[in-house]
Scaffold this motif. Sequence first.
Motif, PDB file in Angstrom:
ATOM      1  N   ASN A   1       0.810  -1.223   0.000  1.00 52.62           N
ATOM      2  CA  ASN A   1       0.000   0.000   0.000  1.00 52.62           C
ATOM      3  C   ASN A   1       0.842   1.271   0.000  1.00 52.62           C
ATOM      4  OD1 ASN A   1      -3.057  -0.595   0.308  1.00 52.62           O
ATOM      5  ND2 ASN A   1      -2.011  -2.147   1.527  1.00 52.62           N
ATOM      6  N   THR A   2       2.121   1.128  -0.245  1.00 54.74           N
ATOM      7  CA  THR A   2       3.004   2.294  -0.302  1.00 54.74           C
ATOM      8  C   THR A   2       2.938   2.928  -1.689  1.00 54.74           C
ATOM      9  OG1 THR A   2       4.487   1.380   1.366  1.00 54.74           O
ATOM     10  CG2 THR A   2       5.397   3.066  -0.083  1.00 54.74           C
ATOM     11  N   GLU A   3       2.730   4.227  -1.715  1.00 54.27           N
ATOM     12  CA  GLU A   3       2.685   4.987  -2.959  1.00 54.27           C
ATOM     13  C   GLU A   3       4.017   5.714  -3.119  1.00 54.27           C
ATOM     14  OE1 GLU A   3      -0.738   7.552  -2.825  1.00 54.27           O
ATOM     15  OE2 GLU A   3      -2.008   5.931  -2.089  1.00 54.27           O
ATOM     16  N   HIS A   4       4.637   5.534  -4.261  1.00 58.81           N
ATOM     17  CA  HIS A   4       5.944   6.144  -4.517  1.00 58.81           C
ATOM     18  C   HIS A   4       5.771   7.477  -5.244  1.00 58.81           C
ATOM     19  CE1 HIS A   4       8.021   2.642  -3.000  1.00 58.81           C
ATOM     20  NE2 HIS A   4       7.114   1.913  -3.624  1.00 58.81           N
ATOM     21  N   PRO A   5       6.796   8.310  -5.212  1.00 56.55           N
ATOM     22  CA  PRO A   5       6.698   9.634  -5.867  1.00 56.55           C
ATOM     23  C   PRO A   5       6.375   9.520  -7.350  1.00 56.55           C
ATOM     24  CG  PRO A   5       8.688   9.484  -4.536  1.00 56.55           C
ATOM     25  CD  PRO A   5       8.080   8.111  -4.568  1.00 56.55           C
ATOM     26  N   PHE A   6       5.600  10.473  -7.836  1.00 58.50           N
ATOM     27  CA  PHE A   6       5.253  10.543  -9.255  1.00 58.50           C
ATOM     28  C   PHE A   6       6.534  10.710 -10.058  1.00 58.50           C
ATOM     29  CE2 PHE A   6       3.860  13.218 -12.926  1.00 58.50           C
ATOM     30  CZ  PHE A   6       3.099  12.242 -13.557  1.00 58.50           C
ATOM     31  N   LEU A   7       6.732   9.856 -11.034  1.00 54.72           N
ATOM     32  CA  LEU A   7       7.922   9.830 -11.882  1.00 54.72           C
ATOM     33  C   LEU A   7       9.205   9.640 -11.076  1.00 54.72           C
ATOM     34  CD1 LEU A   7       7.091  12.686 -14.429  1.00 54.72           C
ATOM     35  CD2 LEU A   7       6.774  10.223 -14.741  1.00 54.72           C
ATOM     36  N   GLY A   8       9.058   9.160  -9.860  1.00 53.75           N
ATOM     37  CA  GLY A   8      10.215   8.890  -9.021  1.00 53.75           C
ATOM     38  C   GLY A   8      10.843  10.107  -8.372  1.00 53.75           C
ATOM     39  N   ILE A   9      10.314  11.305  -8.643  1.00 48.92           N
ATOM     40  CA  ILE A   9      10.937  12.511  -8.084  1.00 48.92           C
ATOM     41  C   ILE A   9       9.952  13.515  -7.476  1.00 48.92           C
ATOM     42  CG2 ILE A   9      13.009  12.460  -9.522  1.00 48.92           C
ATOM     43  CD1 ILE A   9      11.657  14.497 -11.361  1.00 48.92           C
ATOM     44  N   PHE A  10       8.680  13.462  -7.852  1.00 50.36           N
ATOM     45  CA  PHE A  10       7.726  14.466  -7.396  1.00 50.36           C
ATOM     46  C   PHE A  10       6.914  13.948  -6.219  1.00 50.36           C
ATOM     47  CE2 PHE A  10       8.269  15.468 -11.960  1.00 50.36           C
ATOM     48  CZ  PHE A  10       8.812  16.736 -11.812  1.00 50.36           C
ATOM     49  N   GLY A  11       7.172  14.463  -5.048  1.00 50.12           N
ATOM     50  CA  GLY A  11       6.431  14.095  -3.857  1.00 50.12           C
ATOM     51  C   GLY A  11       7.133  13.043  -3.026  1.00 50.12           C
ATOM     52  N   PRO A  12       6.618  12.808  -1.832  1.00 46.05           N
ATOM     53  CA  PRO A  12       7.236  11.834  -0.930  1.00 46.05           C
ATOM     54  C   PRO A  12       6.679  10.428  -1.132  1.00 46.05           C
ATOM     55  CG  PRO A  12       5.477  12.943   0.204  1.00 46.05           C
ATOM     56  CD  PRO A  12       5.553  13.563  -1.177  1.00 46.05           C
ATOM     57  N   THR A  13       7.370   9.458  -0.584  1.00 47.12           N
ATOM     58  CA  THR A  13       6.835   8.106  -0.487  1.00 47.12           C
ATOM     59  C   THR A  13       5.842   8.133   0.672  1.00 47.12           C
ATOM     60  OG1 THR A  13       8.922   7.203  -1.273  1.00 47.12           O
ATOM     61  CG2 THR A  13       7.440   5.687  -0.139  1.00 47.12           C
ATOM     62  N   LYS A  14       4.646   7.590   0.450  1.00 46.69           N
ATOM     63  CA  LYS A  14       3.587   7.727   1.457  1.00 46.69           C
ATOM     64  C   LYS A  14       2.679   6.511   1.465  1.00 46.69           C
ATOM     65  CE  LYS A  14       1.014  10.232  -1.968  1.00 46.69           C
ATOM     66  NZ  LYS A  14       1.171  11.397  -2.750  1.00 46.69           N
ATOM     67  N   VAL A  15       1.856   6.432   2.506  1.00 47.67           N
ATOM     68  CA  VAL A  15       0.879   5.361   2.649  1.00 47.67           C
ATOM     69  C   VAL A  15      -0.474   6.001   2.926  1.00 47.67           C
ATOM     70  CG1 VAL A  15       0.209   3.319   3.971  1.00 47.67           C
ATOM     71  CG2 VAL A  15       2.629   3.797   3.578  1.00 47.67           C
ATOM     72  N   ASN A  16      -1.490   5.626   2.151  1.00 47.72           N
ATOM     73  CA  ASN A  16      -2.848   6.109   2.375  1.00 47.72           C
ATOM     74  C   ASN A  16      -3.448   5.287   3.508  1.00 47.72           C
ATOM     75  OD1 ASN A  16      -5.902   6.013   1.942  1.00 47.72           O
ATOM     76  ND2 ASN A  16      -5.275   7.715   0.653  1.00 47.72           N
ATOM     77  N   VAL A  17      -3.787   5.935   4.607  1.00 49.79           N
ATOM     78  CA  VAL A  17      -4.225   5.253   5.825  1.00 49.79           C
ATOM     79  C   VAL A  17      -5.550   4.518   5.621  1.00 49.79           C
ATOM     80  CG1 VAL A  17      -4.796   5.555   8.260  1.00 49.79           C
ATOM     81  CG2 VAL A  17      -2.985   6.912   7.239  1.00 49.79           C
ATOM     82  N   LEU A  18      -6.491   5.125   4.927  1.00 48.80           N
ATOM     83  CA  LEU A  18      -7.784   4.481   4.690  1.00 48.80           C
ATOM     84  C   LEU A  18      -7.609   3.192   3.898  1.00 48.80           C
ATOM     85  CD1 LEU A  18     -10.882   4.452   4.853  1.00 48.80           C
ATOM     86  CD2 LEU A  18     -10.908   5.869   2.788  1.00 48.80           C
ATOM     87  N   LYS A  19      -6.871   3.259   2.812  1.00 46.56           N
ATOM     88  CA  LYS A  19      -6.658   2.067   1.988  1.00 46.56           C
ATOM     89  C   LYS A  19      -5.911   0.980   2.763  1.00 46.56           C
ATOM     90  CE  LYS A  19      -6.601   4.450  -2.483  1.00 46.56           C
ATOM     91  NZ  LYS A  19      -5.762   4.811  -3.635  1.00 46.56           N
ATOM     92  N   LEU A  20      -4.927   1.378   3.563  1.00 46.66           N
ATOM     93  CA  LEU A  20      -4.175   0.405   4.365  1.00 46.66           C
ATOM     94  C   LEU A  20      -5.080  -0.276   5.378  1.00 46.66           C
ATOM     95  CD1 LEU A  20      -1.493  -0.904   5.257  1.00 46.66           C
ATOM     96  CD2 LEU A  20      -1.142   1.083   6.750  1.00 46.66           C
ATOM     97  N   ASN A  21      -5.921   0.490   6.054  1.00 45.07           N
ATOM     98  CA  ASN A  21      -6.802  -0.098   7.065  1.00 45.07           C
ATOM     99  C   ASN A  21      -7.886  -0.979   6.451  1.00 45.07           C
ATOM    100  OD1 ASN A  21      -5.479   0.814   9.353  1.00 45.07           O
ATOM    101  ND2 ASN A  21      -6.550   2.764   9.327  1.00 45.07           N
ATOM    102  N   ILE A  22      -8.356  -0.632   5.264  1.00 48.42           N
ATOM    103  CA  ILE A  22      -9.315  -1.509   4.580  1.00 48.42           C
ATOM    104  C   ILE A  22      -8.637  -2.822   4.203  1.00 48.42           C
ATOM    105  CG2 ILE A  22     -10.623  -1.811   2.432  1.00 48.42           C
ATOM    106  CD1 ILE A  22     -11.413   1.155   2.668  1.00 48.42           C
ATOM    107  N   ALA A  23      -7.418  -2.742   3.686  1.00 43.82           N
ATOM    108  CA  ALA A  23      -6.661  -3.955   3.356  1.00 43.82           C
ATOM    109  C   ALA A  23      -6.393  -4.785   4.606  1.00 43.82           C
ATOM    110  CB  ALA A  23      -5.347  -3.587   2.667  1.00 43.82           C
ATOM    111  N   LEU A  24      -6.160  -4.126   5.714  1.00 39.85           N
ATOM    112  CA  LEU A  24      -5.935  -4.801   6.993  1.00 39.85           C
ATOM    113  C   LEU A  24      -7.196  -5.542   7.436  1.00 39.85           C
ATOM    114  CD1 LEU A  24      -3.897  -5.143   9.334  1.00 39.85           C
ATOM    115  CD2 LEU A  24      -4.802  -3.032  10.300  1.00 39.85           C
TER     116      LEU A  24
END
Length: 186
Positions: A159-182
């Motif tokens: 559920n980890t989302e990587h930066p757009f094109l590898g450079i724009f933005g941080p690596t992050k995790v969407n909490v709602l999607k992670l908890n639904i998957a959990l």
Amino acid sequence: MKNNLIIGIRMTVVLLVLFMVIYPLSVWTVAQLAPNNGEGEVVVYKQNKGYSNIGQNFTADKYFWGRPSAVDYNAAGSGASNKGASNEEYLAVVQGRIDTFLLKNPTVKKLDVPIDLVTASASGLDPNISVASTKVQITRVQKTRKISSEKLNSLIDANTEHPFLGIFGPTKVNVLKLNIALDQLN
């Protein structure tokens, strides 16, 4: 003087039309081309509707917690607390969040608490947290749900989302999607 007044009135009318008609219509038109007509990504789970682009309030020990919200997760009025880092009231609120987090996560040291778990974002509605913020919560979720840490780590990785094109933005995790998957693991 009369010339300046006429120019000022014309400029005002032109800017009113530009910024109150043309610009909003162009933004609305572009939004209609986006998925879900610009309404955001709707997530329906267990007959509850939510948006993956708006932070949700998770406080149960069996879930990963997201960022705190200065607006109590109310998307109708986003905003920050507007208190400076030296404001005593703000520091007391942050300290209270740290104390609550440490109480529920006794294996974590105070210095290891990620900043995004105890401070609200500028909008107060940030749906994402850092990967470090999810990893620091694994022990609590593992004990509550009786799931191996390896399984939780792989769920976080999935559920980890990587930066757009590898450079724009941080690596992050969407909490709602992670908890639904959990929830879907059980």
